[in-house]
Design a protein around this motif. Structure first.
Motif, short mmCIF file in Angstrom:
data_model
loop_
_atom_site.label_atom_id
_atom_site.label_comp_id
_atom_site.label_asym_id
_atom_site.label_seq_id
_atom_site.Cartn_x
_atom_site.Cartn_y
_atom_site.Cartn_z
N GLU A 134 14.82 -61.06 24.85
CA GLU A 134 15.45 -61.88 23.81
C GLU A 134 16.34 -61.03 22.91
O GLU A 134 17.45 -61.45 22.54
CB GLU A 134 14.37 -62.59 22.98
N LEU A 137 19.53 -60.17 24.85
CA LEU A 137 20.48 -61.29 24.90
C LEU A 137 21.31 -61.35 23.61
O LEU A 137 22.52 -61.63 23.66
CB LEU A 137 19.73 -62.61 25.10
N THR A 144 22.42 -65.51 29.07
CA THR A 144 21.72 -65.12 30.29
C THR A 144 22.19 -63.76 30.78
O THR A 144 23.36 -63.38 30.57
CB THR A 144 21.91 -66.17 31.41
N ILE A 168 11.16 -65.55 33.74
CA ILE A 168 12.42 -65.54 32.99
C ILE A 168 13.58 -65.97 33.89
O ILE A 168 14.56 -66.55 33.41
CB ILE A 168 12.72 -64.17 32.34
N LYS A 173 16.90 -67.37 31.83
CA LYS A 173 17.26 -66.22 30.99
C LYS A 173 17.89 -65.11 31.83
O LYS A 173 18.64 -64.27 31.32
CB LYS A 173 16.03 -65.68 30.27
#
Length: 352
Positions: A134, A137, A144, A168, A173
């Motif tokens: 996270e 990103l 993604t 994920i 993601k």
């Protein structure tokens, strides 16, 4: 009797004993896997395993712009990335542990994200895989990651990370998932994992294994293969002398002893003959892994626009001839590079 003649005698005896048909099959197998030359200097796109992606055969390694080879300037890093793009590069590999690389890449990718295949890694941060992703990103300023990798092959209780990696991907993601690995056993494990799309491995003139040690299995497995360290931390550029020093503590070569530096330089000198065919040691070193069709891309550490001109404007499009690969094998045998068993195997499989 020297080592080369001894190995040659062993091979001769094996062939005389009836190994001829096996040798023929080995030669045919390797001929299929050899990548024929294209147009030198013109970036080619290769299949990225079975993902459907087309990846530039030379990718941008971001260790350098993160400071792993000494201090760098962001403006210079952004210019290096822009020049790489102009020359056809569409793949960049990074990790949170590469200093400021992800932040720099996040800034660069604004307005051009669709032009790049972005790969990065989870390196065992205490926050855990999903939380680390996270944060990545956000640094990349994207929704993604094209290829999210584990920075090692986890075993035992840590093997549950593969399940988290798969989740994920299912959540979007990450489009595809992979592993950065270090040994032949690592390759064996990853090839048995159908949900893993790619793996990354070190391979150079000085380090033919574990890639060459598992070449047949890699070919059969069909996964995307990313080669790193093709220039062996810059030594295979041929620019260093035996007394080279690396005073910057941030440079990963800083910990090398004088004897280690001198030894590496001496080994590199044994490959100087490659300059005649390839034009430079950089070209030769990078084209060695590119000579195998099972390699999807070779990532080259790049810090400056000048390095981009070399890495993405001169290396692509070329491969080393089969005769040159034979000559490389002979030097590797003399220097005892790679596993003993595989050195013997190469002596048979590549025999003229």
């Amino acid at each position: 009797m020297n080592r080369r003649r001894l190995l040659g005698g062993v091979v001769g005896a094996a062939v005389a004993a009836g190994a001829g048909s096996w040798v023929a099959r080995a030669r045919a197998r390797d001929a299929v896997q050899w990548m024929p030359p294209g147009t030198p200097g013109a970036m080619r796109l290769r299949d990225f395993g079975k993902t459907g992606l087309k990846v530039s055969e030379v990718g941008f390694g971001s260790w350098g712009i993160g400071g792993s080879y000494g201090a760098t300037e962001k403006a210079q890093s952004l210019s290096a990335l822009a020049r790489a793009e102009e020359l056809g590069c569409n793949f960049v590999d990074s990790a949170q542990v590469y200093g400021d690389a992800e932040v720099t890449l996040g800034e660069f990718l604004q307005g051009r994200r669709s032009k790049w295949i972005v790969a990065t890694k989870y390196s065992g941060q205490k926050a855990g895989l999903t939380a680390t992703l996270e944060g990545q990103l956000k640094r990349f300023q994207t929704d993604t990651i094209d290829l999210y990798q584990l920075h090692w092959v986890p075993r035992g209780a840590d093997a549950a990370l593969f399940d988290e990696l798969a989740k994920i991907k299912q959540a979007g993601k990450a489009r595809f998932i992979g592993v950065s690995l270090y040994s032949a056993e690592d390759i064996d494990d990853v090839l048995d994992m159908p949900h893993v799309d790619a793996f990354q491995v070190a391979m150079s003139l000085l380090d033919p294994d574990p890639f060459m040690e598992r070449l047949r299995a890699i070919h059969a497995g069909g996964k995307a293969v990313i080669v790193r360290s093709a220039l062996r931390e810059g030594f295979l550029t041929g620019k260093f002398k035996r007394d080279a020093k690396f005073p910057d503590p941030g440079d990963q070569r800083h910990s090398l002893t004088p004897a280690q530096v001198a030894g590496l330089v001496d080994e590199v000198e044994r490959f100087r003959f490659l300059e005649k065919e390839a034009g430079s040691m950089v070209n030769a070193a990078a084209r060695y892994p590119l000579s195998f069709a099972d390699v999807s891309t070779v990532i080259l550490g790049t810090k400056t626009p000048k390095q981009s001109d070399s890495n993405f404007g001169q290396v692509p499009g070329g491969t080393l001839s089969r005769a040159t690969l034979d000559a490389i094998r002979d030097v590797q045998v003399d220097l005892e590079l790679g596993s003993r068993a595989h050195r013997w195997l190469r002596r048979i499989a590549f025999a003229p």
